[in-house]
Design a protein around this motif. Structure first.
Motif, PDB file in Angstrom:
ATOM      1  N   UNK A   6     -22.598   8.779 -61.836  1.00  0.00           N
ATOM      2  CA  UNK A   6     -23.427  10.036 -61.406  1.00  0.00           C
ATOM      3  C   UNK A   6     -24.696  10.048 -62.004  1.00  0.00           C
ATOM      4  N   UNK A  63     -27.192  15.434 -55.022  1.00  0.00           N
ATOM      5  CA  UNK A  63     -26.177  16.048 -56.061  1.00  0.00           C
ATOM      6  C   UNK A  63     -24.632  15.563 -55.256  1.00  0.00           C
ATOM      7  N   UNK A 107     -19.618   8.996 -57.598  1.00  0.00           N
ATOM      8  CA  UNK A 107     -19.198   8.845 -59.030  1.00  0.00           C
ATOM      9  C   UNK A 107     -17.780   9.149 -59.082  1.00  0.00           C
ATOM     10  N   UNK A 108     -17.247  10.055 -58.130  1.00  0.00           N
ATOM     11  CA  UNK A 108     -15.641  10.383 -58.082  1.00  0.00           C
ATOM     12  C   UNK A 108     -14.988   9.070 -57.757  1.00  0.00           C
ATOM     13  N   UNK A 131     -24.202  11.840 -55.264  1.00  0.00           N
ATOM     14  CA  UNK A 131     -23.885  11.361 -56.680  1.00  0.00           C
ATOM     15  C   UNK A 131     -22.352  11.911 -57.040  1.00  0.00           C
ATOM     16  N   UNK A 132     -21.814  12.919 -56.496  1.00  0.00           N
ATOM     17  CA  UNK A 132     -20.617  13.566 -56.974  1.00  0.00           C
ATOM     18  C   UNK A 132     -19.641  12.711 -56.279  1.00  0.00           C
TER      19      UNK A 132
END
Lengths: 246, 106
Positions: free
Chosen positions: A194, A211, A218-219, A214-215
């Motif tokens: 992230x 945002x 990254x998850x 990335x969320x």
């Protein structure tokens, strides 16, 4: 011995939740400070606590408002942060099957990590009642609203000057939420992914959509890391969903 | 109250409630699949990181890894304090204090 008087159940839920309510108040004060720094008025700050009533979401929302994010991207981000509520709801719903739909809807609105944790553990030893959950939720609701207002005024006093130093309050508050969540390598992978995606994305992706990008990336990275690591142990950790602060 | 902020608050409130009520009302004893639950457990740390990483490392739109960017060292100090204290208030206050001290030193 197990007498469930309606009024006392409500009061019992309220009283049992005082310790966690006070710890939620600290988050509330920090939220109020951040809301004030983001340029919200006192009424906007309180309205958000009364209507949204979710800690990490509110801090994220005010930070995104301060960044000038679009309303749509703020609402989508809040939604995905709150997806874990599905876990809490699914876990406590079997205990409330006998309650009316109205009581369930009200309890759903007031459900937080804190009231869930107190109520779920109470239901393990005592007869489950909607009123107990309600009393617990009301406790958090009142303390959360009040502490946000306190933080707003407190922030107005301290942060008028030296803004570079007090801008760091937001970074520190988010680190205070984030660090206790890092309980293993997969979460660390998600955090590092992230960080990299958001740094690159903030330069190359228009608006504040980095945002959300990335969320999601990254998850998925964290999920893949935990699958690669081997499953049986980490699945136990993810049950219940109480691990993140609300 | 500004109408734009009010709309964001109402939208965020609705989005939050949409995650709170469905399983509470519909599900009797249904479980969420462990895979989905696992995926969801990464969302909160991912979102929080995506908000602070640019705040820590970007200065005027550029990645600044130099020592003059006191947010980097202050973040390391703050993360260590968060890890050991697990206390929000202690973390925020010591974080602000470390930025103040670092600005004075550097």
């Amino acid at each position: 011995m197990k007498k469930s008087n309606v009024k006392s159940e409500l009061l019992k839920g309220f009283i049992d939740t005082i310790p966690l309510g006070l710890s939620a108040s600290i988050y509330g004060v920090v939220y109020g400070v951040l809301a004030g720094k983001a340029g919200l008025s006192i009424w906007e700050t309180i309205a958000m606590s009364c209507i949204v009533f979710a800690g990490a979401s509110q801090m994220t929302a005010v930070q995104m408002i301060a960044l000038g994010s679009s309303g749509v991207s703020i609402i989508i981000t809040v939604f995905i942060i709150n997806l874990r509520h599905f876990l809490l709801g699914a876990s406590i719903a079997p205990y409330l099957r006998h309650e009316s739909t109205g009581m369930k809807l009200l309890n759903a609105f007031l459900m937080t990590d804190e009231s869930y944790a107190v109520t779920y553990s109470h239901y393990q030893s005592d007869p489950p009642t909607g009123k107990y959950f309600l009393g617990s939720g009301i406790n958090i609701y009142i303390l959360w609203g009040l502490s946000g207002a306190v933080g707003y005024f407190f922030g107005n006093i301290i942060s008028s000057q030296l803004s570079y130093i007090f801008d760091f309050a937001f970074v520190a508050a988010f680190l205070g939420m984030l660090v206790p969540m890092i309980k293993g390598l997969p979460v660390l992978v998600a955090v590092l992914t992230s960080a990299i995606v958001s740094l690159l994305g903030s330069r190359f992706i228009p608006g504040k959509w980095y945002i959300i990008v990335a969320a999601i990336v990254a998850s998925l990275a964290g999920y893949i890391a935990s699958e690669l690591k081997g499953s049986s142990k980490s699945e136990v950790n993810n049950r219940g969903g109480v691990q993140c602060e609300d | 109250m500004r109408i734009s902020i009010l709309l964001i608050i109402l939208g965020a409130g609705l989005a939050t409630y949409l995650t709170r009520f469905p399983l509470m009302v519909i599900s009797g004893n249904r479980e969420i699949s462990p895979k989905l639950a696992k995926l969801m457990s990464f969302i909160a740390p991912a979102v929080l990181t995506s908000l602070i990483a640019p705040a820590i490392f970007l200065r005027e739109g550029r990645i600044d890894l130099s020592l003059s960017n006191s947010y980097i060292i202050a973040s390391v100090i703050t993360a260590i304090i968060a890890y050991f204290s697990k206390n929000m208030l202690v973390t925020v206050i010591s974080g602000i204090a470390s930025v103040a001290v670092l600005m004075y030193i550097l």
